[in-house]
Design an enzyme around this catalytic site. Structure first.
Site, short mmCIF file in Angstrom:
data_model
loop_
_atom_site.label_atom_id
_atom_site.label_comp_id
_atom_site.label_asym_id
_atom_site.label_seq_id
_atom_site.Cartn_x
_atom_site.Cartn_y
_atom_site.Cartn_z
N ARG A 134 1.03 -1.16 0.12
CA ARG A 134 -0.13 -0.01 0.09
C ARG A 134 0.75 1.27 -0.06
O ARG A 134 1.79 1.43 1.03
CB ARG A 134 -0.79 -0.03 1.18
CG ARG A 134 -1.71 1.21 1.40
CD ARG A 134 -2.67 1.35 2.48
NE ARG A 134 -3.28 2.58 2.56
CZ ARG A 134 -3.50 3.64 3.24
NH1 ARG A 134 -3.01 3.34 4.64
NH2 ARG A 134 -3.82 4.71 3.21
N HIS A 160 -2.70 11.09 0.21
CA HIS A 160 -2.23 10.90 1.70
C HIS A 160 -1.62 12.37 2.16
O HIS A 160 -0.55 12.23 2.19
CB HIS A 160 -0.93 9.71 1.56
CG HIS A 160 -1.00 9.23 3.09
ND1 HIS A 160 -1.06 7.82 3.32
CD2 HIS A 160 -0.72 9.97 4.25
CE1 HIS A 160 -1.01 7.37 4.39
NE2 HIS A 160 -0.62 8.60 5.06
N GLU A 216 -7.26 8.83 5.94
CA GLU A 216 -7.57 9.58 7.21
C GLU A 216 -7.89 10.88 7.24
O GLU A 216 -7.18 11.85 7.32
CB GLU A 216 -5.90 9.38 8.10
CG GLU A 216 -5.61 8.07 8.37
CD GLU A 216 -4.52 8.08 9.39
OE1 GLU A 216 -3.79 9.24 9.70
OE2 GLU A 216 -4.10 6.96 9.63
N ASN A 257 -7.31 2.42 9.72
CA ASN A 257 -6.14 2.53 10.35
C ASN A 257 -6.11 2.80 11.79
O ASN A 257 -7.04 3.40 12.63
CB ASN A 257 -5.37 3.66 9.89
CG ASN A 257 -5.07 3.74 8.46
OD1 ASN A 257 -5.31 2.64 7.96
ND2 ASN A 257 -4.59 4.95 8.00
N TYR A 285 -4.29 2.44 15.69
CA TYR A 285 -2.87 2.73 16.85
C TYR A 285 -2.87 2.70 18.13
O TYR A 285 -2.21 1.98 19.00
CB TYR A 285 -2.03 4.05 16.19
CG TYR A 285 -1.39 3.85 14.89
CD1 TYR A 285 -0.25 3.25 14.57
CD2 TYR A 285 -2.23 4.52 13.87
CE1 TYR A 285 0.30 3.30 13.20
CE2 TYR A 285 -1.70 4.58 12.58
CZ TYR A 285 -0.58 3.60 12.16
OH TYR A 285 -0.08 3.74 11.10
N GLU A 297 -3.48 0.17 8.39
CA GLU A 297 -2.28 0.58 8.94
C GLU A 297 -2.59 0.06 10.38
O GLU A 297 -3.42 0.38 11.09
CB GLU A 297 -2.36 2.31 9.09
CG GLU A 297 -1.64 2.75 7.79
CD GLU A 297 -1.56 4.25 7.84
OE1 GLU A 297 -1.17 4.81 8.83
OE2 GLU A 297 -1.72 4.98 6.82
#
Ligand SMILES: *[C@@H]1O[C@H](CO)[C@@H](O)[C@H](O)[C@H]1NC(C)=O
Ligand SMILES: *[C@@H]1O[C@H](CO)[C@@H](O)[C@H](O)[C@H]1NC(C)=O
Ligand SMILES: *[C@@H]1O[C@H](CO)[C@@H](O)[C@H](O)[C@H]1NC(C)=O
Ligand SMILES: *[C@@H]1O[C@H](CO)[C@@H](O)[C@H](O)[C@H]1NC(C)=O
Ligand SMILES: *[C@@H]1O[C@H](CO)[C@@H](O)[C@H](O)[C@H]1NC(C)=O
Length: 501
Positions: free
Chosen positions: A105, A150, A195, A335, A337, A405
């Site tokens: 990606r 992005h 995002e 994504n 985290y 991600e």
């Protein structure tokens, strides 16, 4: 006596929050990834390519943002050279081949192929660069998942308002159509936008990210509306004009932390849910359900009124726009985290502040005892991943999910990165539990990142790669860290441990 009281108090506080306790004795699962589950790695153009003004590339907002004020980056480095993938993409592909990933990606830099952002000026050398990357991947049996945006809108378009100008919807759609035409036959999966929360909240709300527009609670909502319309229009063009000929898929990538209520009190449980709507639902509801989340419409409308605005700061979608945006996905791309705890905010003071954050009437924080990674906000909370996945299924239905991600940072670049192995193992274990026990339909996992790269306002300080890159060495050699071997083991054995069931 005093310390006894403190202990007593601590027990009450701890027993009130379910998150950590629930997983106190958590063991890594020995259940395998299913046969068709795919594995990839991710990067973004500005973070790896360098060559910021090479071969006709135009300037984009991150070039401008950092060049005009170098201390916007904590170590005063820039992405001018970064990992130099513009010249060393074959090294990147070699790393991916070594790990054995199914797909890569990466993103296309809008201003590398359209220096001024518009399709009347196409930069052939930029186009050729991406064609070379695609051919190298193809020759190595690695599929392409390509992000069109992005965070790097061309500076010439930003000078006209960027994501705040309604024209951006057509600028982006034209650019997307050009990419489908030029690169379509090489691409298995398209991602329109990565995002949106970072683009709009950080780019046009707090101003902490490029282009640095400070317009909290106003600009960020205008941006969000345009981002969603741009995504939808570009997705519709793909759907109508390209899908059947190319046989590929297309979606938007939305990032979300997990938001856990700080106590079992009704008000905190409600606050955490509303916070999830403001973070994930703000971008996902229009795409998956057709409009802003009801709770957002209500909160922003009510607070705007009390603040003396003559209409809601959250701009409404028209009927046609709802129909345009609703359903523009092929799967849900996430994504993820980290995790936050949430408490409800009461009191009368909050409406004085105009911001997305206060509009949610929730305060979020991270616990000091959670293990931290190099980036300030970034704490390692594996159970939050499983909870988020189950919440996605509950909220958006039995939908296919791809993790686009997930990863962890450090500051040293150590090759013995046991902390990254632990992170991957525990996060992926909660992912597997959500699949096996929660019936969540996850079909792919993308690690961030294959190589160390330029981490936005953290610069070269925060390293997230499975390969070390020495950013002072002009040759930018890629050197395998232990985590690359562990990821390779997972991919070949489909197992997080030495052996599985
Ligand atoms: C964890 O294990 C210990 C020892 O086996 C046990 O006493 C404790 O209740 C367990 N905690 C949870 C939350 O399951
Ligand atoms: C187009 O972009 C290039 C490179 O950023 C710049 O030099 C040129 O002035 C721009 N042209 C127009 C018409 O804005
Ligand atoms: C979005 O589309 C779905 C499926 O067609 C439909 O059920 C839903 O009512 C639509 N949402 C809105 C707000 O129109
Ligand atoms: C709201 O106020 C702005 C100026 O603050 C004005 O331009 C706009 O026309 C007003 N809208 C309505 C619906 O009254
Ligand atoms: C990084 O490269 C520089 C310049 O070649 C060199 O001096 C330094 O020792 C390298 N650092 C590491 C950790 O290899």
């Amino acid at each position: 006596m005093f310390s006894n009281l403190l202990v007593f108090f601590a027990i009450i506080v701890l027993s009130a929050c379910d998150g950590d306790d629930e997983f106190a004795n958590y063991t890594i699962t020995d259940r395998p990834f299913p046969p068709h589950f795919t594995f990839g790695v991710a990067t973004a153009a500005y973070q790896i390519e360098g060559a910021w003004d090479t071969d006709g590339k135009g300037e984009q907002v991150w070039d401008t943002f950092i060049h005009e004020k170098p201390d916007r980056v904590s170590d005063r480095t820039t992405g001018d050279v970064a990992s130099d993938s513009y010249h060393r993409y074959k090294d990147d592909v070699r790393c991916m081949k070594e790990v054995g990933v199914d797909y890569y990606r990466f993103s296309i830099a809008w201003s590398r192929i359209l220096p001024n952002g518009t399709v009347d000026n196409i930069n052939t050398e930029g186009v050729n660069y991406y064609l070379n990357v695609f051919k190298e991947l193809e020759a190595n049996g690695i599929e392409s998942m390509v992000t069109l945006y992005h965070w790097d809108i061309p500076t010439d378009l930003e000078k006209q308002g960027g994501w705040l100008n309604p024209k951006v919807v057509d600028w982006f759609t034209d650019y997307a159509r050009l990419c489908y035409t030029l690169f379509g036959k090489y691409v298995k999966v398209w991602v329109t936008i990565n995002e949106p929360k970072q683009i709009c909240h950080s780019g046009y709300g707090t101003g902490g990210y490029a282009p640095g527009v400070v317009s909290p609670g106003v600009g960020e909502y205008v941006c969000a509306r345009h981002v969603l319309l741009a995504h939808a229009k570009a997705w519709r063009v793909f759907d109508k004009e390209f899908r059947s000929a190319l046989g590929s898929r297309n979606t938007i990538v939305i990032d979300s932390d997990w938001y856990e209520p700080a106590t079992n009190k009704e008000e905190d449980v409600v606050a955490a849910e509303i916070k999830r709507q403001f973070v994930f639902g703000m971008y996902a509801h229009p795409v998956f359900k057709g409009d802003w989340p009801d709770q957002m419409i209500e909160n922003v409308g009510e607070i705007s009124r009390r603040q003396g605005f003559n209409q809601s700061r959250l701009p409404a979608f028209s009927e046609e726009e709802i129909a345009l945006v609703n359903g523009t996905y092929d799967f849900l791309a996430l994504n993820h985290y980290t995790t936050y705890m949430v408490t409800a905010v009461k009191g009368e003071e909050y409406p004085k502040v105009v911001s997305w954050d206060t509009d949610s009437k929730a305060r979020s924080y991270q616990k000091d005892e959670w293990q931290t990674a190099a980036i300030g906000w970034f704490r390692i909370v594996p159970w939050g991943f499983g909870k988020l996945l189950r919440w996605l299924k509950k909220t958006y239905g039995d939908i296919e999910i791809v993790i686009t991600e997930n990863g962890v940072s450090d500051t040293t670049g150590t090759l013995r990165d046991q902390h990254r192995i632990n992170y991957m193992k525990s996060y992926m274990s909660h992912l597997l539990d959500a699949m096996y026990d929660g019936g969540v339909r996850v079909t792919g996992y993308t690690a961030w990142s294959i190589i160390d790269n330029f981490e936005w306002t953290q610069g070269n300080n925060a390293k997230l790669g499975m390969y070390y890159v020495n950013m002072s060495d002009p040759l930018r050699p890629r050197i395998a860290k232990d985590s690359s071997k562990y990821y390779s083991h997972i991919i070949s054995s489909r197992c997080l441990l030495d052996s599985c069931q």
